[in-house]
Enzyme design. Sequence first.
Site, PDB file in Angstrom:
ATOM      1  CB  ILE A  12      -0.973   0.002   1.203  1.00  0.00           C
ATOM      2  CG1 ILE A  12      -1.699  -1.351   1.322  1.00  0.00           C
ATOM      3  CG2 ILE A  12      -1.980   1.131   1.079  1.00  0.00           C
ATOM      4  CD1 ILE A  12      -2.498  -1.531   2.598  1.00  0.00           C
ATOM      5  CG  ASP A  31      10.311  -0.631   3.668  1.00  0.00           C
ATOM      6  OD1 ASP A  31       9.132  -0.451   3.340  1.00  0.00           O
ATOM      7  OD2 ASP A  31      10.744  -1.753   4.027  1.00  0.00           O
ATOM      8  N   GLY A  36       9.490  -5.424   2.050  1.00  0.00           N
ATOM      9  CA  GLY A  36       9.316  -4.500   0.933  1.00  0.00           C
ATOM     10  C   GLY A  36      10.266  -4.806  -0.213  1.00  0.00           C
ATOM     11  CB  ALA A  73       3.051  -2.260  10.823  1.00  0.00           C
ATOM     12  CE1 TYR A 139      -1.172  -5.565  11.533  1.00  0.00           C
ATOM     13  CE2 TYR A 139      -3.296  -6.638  11.218  1.00  0.00           C
ATOM     14  CZ  TYR A 139      -2.384  -5.644  10.874  1.00  0.00           C
ATOM     15  OH  TYR A 139      -2.697  -4.751   9.887  1.00  0.00           O
ATOM     16  CE  LYS A 143      -0.815  -1.970  11.957  1.00  0.00           C
ATOM     17  NZ  LYS A 143      -0.153  -0.959  11.139  1.00  0.00           N
ATOM     18  CG  PHE A 167     -12.863  -2.658   6.506  1.00  0.00           C
ATOM     19  CD1 PHE A 167     -12.645  -1.435   7.135  1.00  0.00           C
ATOM     20  CD2 PHE A 167     -13.744  -3.544   7.099  1.00  0.00           C
ATOM     21  CE1 PHE A 167     -13.286  -1.104   8.332  1.00  0.00           C
ATOM     22  CE2 PHE A 167     -14.402  -3.221   8.284  1.00  0.00           C
ATOM     23  CZ  PHE A 167     -14.168  -2.009   8.892  1.00  0.00           C
ATOM     24  CG  HIS A 187      -3.903 -10.359   1.768  1.00  0.00           C
ATOM     25  ND1 HIS A 187      -2.962  -9.376   1.630  1.00  0.00           N
ATOM     26  CD2 HIS A 187      -4.237 -10.376   3.079  1.00  0.00           C
ATOM     27  CE1 HIS A 187      -2.742  -8.809   2.805  1.00  0.00           C
ATOM     28  NE2 HIS A 187      -3.502  -9.401   3.710  1.00  0.00           N
TER      29      HIS A 187
HETATM   30  N1  LIG Z   1      -2.876  -5.129   3.349  1.00  0.00           N
HETATM   31  C1  LIG Z   1      -4.014  -4.971   4.032  1.00  0.00           C
HETATM   32  O1  LIG Z   1      -5.079  -5.506   3.659  1.00  0.00           O
HETATM   33  C2  LIG Z   1      -4.039  -4.101   5.270  1.00  0.00           C
HETATM   34  C3  LIG Z   1      -5.249  -3.963   5.974  1.00  0.00           C
HETATM   35  C4  LIG Z   1      -5.273  -3.164   7.120  1.00  0.00           C
HETATM   36  C5  LIG Z   1      -4.124  -2.492   7.522  1.00  0.00           C
HETATM   37  N2  LIG Z   1      -2.973  -2.653   6.840  1.00  0.00           N
HETATM   38  C6  LIG Z   1      -1.767  -1.941   7.312  1.00  0.00           C
HETATM   39  O2  LIG Z   1      -1.234  -1.189   6.238  1.00  0.00           O
HETATM   40  C7  LIG Z   1       0.192  -1.113   6.325  1.00  0.00           C
HETATM   41  C8  LIG Z   1       0.792  -1.547   5.008  1.00  0.00           C
HETATM   42  O3  LIG Z   1       0.331  -2.867   4.682  1.00  0.00           O
HETATM   43  P1  LIG Z   1       0.928  -3.643   3.419  1.00  0.00           P
HETATM   44  O4  LIG Z   1      -0.024  -4.708   3.066  1.00  0.00           O
HETATM   45  O5  LIG Z   1       1.351  -2.642   2.419  1.00  0.00           O
HETATM   46  O6  LIG Z   1       2.210  -4.323   4.100  1.00  0.00           O
HETATM   47  P2  LIG Z   1       3.648  -4.616   3.491  1.00  0.00           P
HETATM   48  O7  LIG Z   1       4.258  -5.691   4.332  1.00  0.00           O
HETATM   49  O8  LIG Z   1       3.580  -4.831   2.025  1.00  0.00           O
HETATM   50  O9  LIG Z   1       4.430  -3.240   3.758  1.00  0.00           O
HETATM   51  C9  LIG Z   1       4.957  -2.905   5.005  1.00  0.00           C
HETATM   52  C10 LIG Z   1       6.357  -2.356   4.793  1.00  0.00           C
HETATM   53  O10 LIG Z   1       6.888  -1.935   6.060  1.00  0.00           O
HETATM   54  C11 LIG Z   1       8.226  -2.391   6.158  1.00  0.00           C
HETATM   55  N3  LIG Z   1       8.511  -2.542   7.585  1.00  0.00           N
HETATM   56  C12 LIG Z   1       7.904  -3.388   8.461  1.00  0.00           C
HETATM   57  N4  LIG Z   1       8.407  -3.226   9.683  1.00  0.00           N
HETATM   58  C13 LIG Z   1       9.352  -2.259   9.605  1.00  0.00           C
HETATM   59  C14 LIG Z   1      10.233  -1.646  10.551  1.00  0.00           C
HETATM   60  N5  LIG Z   1      10.251  -2.025  11.830  1.00  0.00           N
HETATM   61  N6  LIG Z   1      11.062  -0.660  10.121  1.00  0.00           N
HETATM   62  C15 LIG Z   1      11.061  -0.278   8.816  1.00  0.00           C
HETATM   63  N7  LIG Z   1      10.262  -0.830   7.886  1.00  0.00           N
HETATM   64  C16 LIG Z   1       9.421  -1.808   8.271  1.00  0.00           C
HETATM   65  C17 LIG Z   1       8.266  -3.697   5.377  1.00  0.00           C
HETATM   66  O11 LIG Z   1       9.578  -4.032   4.921  1.00  0.00           O
HETATM   67  C18 LIG Z   1       7.312  -3.400   4.219  1.00  0.00           C
HETATM   68  O12 LIG Z   1       7.985  -2.864   3.107  1.00  0.00           O
HETATM   69  C19 LIG Z   1       0.574  -1.988   7.514  1.00  0.00           C
HETATM   70  O13 LIG Z   1       0.770  -1.149   8.628  1.00  0.00           O
HETATM   71  C20 LIG Z   1      -0.646  -2.869   7.737  1.00  0.00           C
HETATM   72  O14 LIG Z   1      -0.782  -3.235   9.086  1.00  0.00           O
HETATM   73  C21 LIG Z   1      -2.895  -3.441   5.716  1.00  0.00           C
END
Ligand SMILES: NC(=O)c1ccc[n+]([C@@H]2O[C@H](COP(=O)([O-])OP(=O)(O)OC[C@H]3O[C@@H](n4cnc5c(N)ncnc54)[C@H](O)[C@@H]3O)[C@@H](O)[C@H]2O)c1
Length: 323
Positions: A12, A31, A36, A73, A139, A143, A167, A187
């Site tokens: 995202i 990051d 990532g 996260a 998790y 949050k 969501f 997913h």
């Molecule tokens: N994907 C979903 O459906 C969804 C739904 C609700 C909330 N979220 C939240 O949205 C955010 C992004 O989700 P996503 O699906 O893109 O996840 P993702 O894992 O693709 O991206 C998260 C990025 O954060 C980096 N990261 C994690 N911990 C780190 C740290 N301690 N220091 C530096 N970098 C760190 C990871 O390397 C990764 O690139 C997250 O916080 C997640 O909890 C996602």
Amino acid sequence: MKILLTGGAGYIGSITTKLLLEKGHEVTVLDNLEYGHKEAVTCPLVINDLTDKENLFNSFKGQSFEAVIHFAAYALAGESMQNPYKYFRANIQGGLNLLELMKELKIPSIIFSSTCALYGTPDKLPVTENSPKHPESVYGESKLMFETILNWYSKLYDINYINLRYFNACGAALDASLGENHNPETHIIPLALKAAKSNAEFTIFGNDYPTPDGTCIRDYIHVQDLAIAHLQALEKLKGDVKNDSFNLGTGNGYSNKQIVDTIKTVTGIDLKIKYGPRRPGDPPKIYADNIKAKTILGFNPQYSDLETIIKTAWEWQKKLSSI
Ligand SMILES: NC(=O)c1ccc[n+]([C@@H]2O[C@H](COP(=O)([O-])OP(=O)(O)OC[C@H]3O[C@@H](n4cnc5c(N)ncnc54)[C@H](O)[C@@H]3O)[C@@H](O)[C@H]2O)c1
């Protein structure tokens, strides 16, 4: 606007960064690249782990930003129950270090990636921002705890926040340049598309739920609609919307069966399906009340119909196999 965006190499975060850059914002991504992808970042990238406070402060010493968007996260609910330390450390301690950095650099605003997982199994549908919060994973709890921490920081310091409770994020960039590339993938849409691509059987967990077709219903929100919502939240934070939380969903759900049927139509592949037992703890239905986001942020999902979701995700999946 000059923005520090954490987690911008992820799903995202990278698509939101793309939109911010297109709209003329100046973005620096932070990051640790654990989940990532470096190639997903097309702006300055600082490779750093949020839990390493010293390194974090050194990396950004003397810099200035107008806002933080905090995606970074760990986000696997199942893994969080096996390894709570990893989740509390990164999502809480890492987040606290970021807030301390904001204090140090006098960054006034933060948009936080929160989640519907903090509601747990809802008593009533649709889920509003005031619905009871009872997370069912470490998790989700991490949050919710960070939302509480943000609230205290906003009372004690010159920091304002908006929590965006997503969501189920889905779909890919409209030009298929970026998308979901998680490892492990958990997913349903990318998993089912991968199964279609490799001619494998796909398991739907449970077809005896009290829903029209017996399979679980979730609220799917296209990642481009999420990205747009971040731009809207940034604008609002400059004005009078501060220290508040918003559900980002469509207010409608799609069932697992509808997803698989749409995948068959869009890809033209006769995806083979098997029904497995229910997964423990999976509620039959979850969907958002998004009236607050619509009224206050101007949120108006445009890409979250199932066909657009699957089409964009499929274009991305096809591209992934060729990289
Ligand atoms: N994907 C979903 O459906 C969804 C739904 C609700 C909330 N979220 C939240 O949205 C955010 C992004 O989700 P996503 O699906 O893109 O996840 P993702 O894992 O693709 O991206 C998260 C990025 O954060 C980096 N990261 C994690 N911990 C780190 C740290 N301690 N220091 C530096 N970098 C760190 C990871 O390397 C990764 O690139 C997250 O916080 C997640 O909890 C996602």
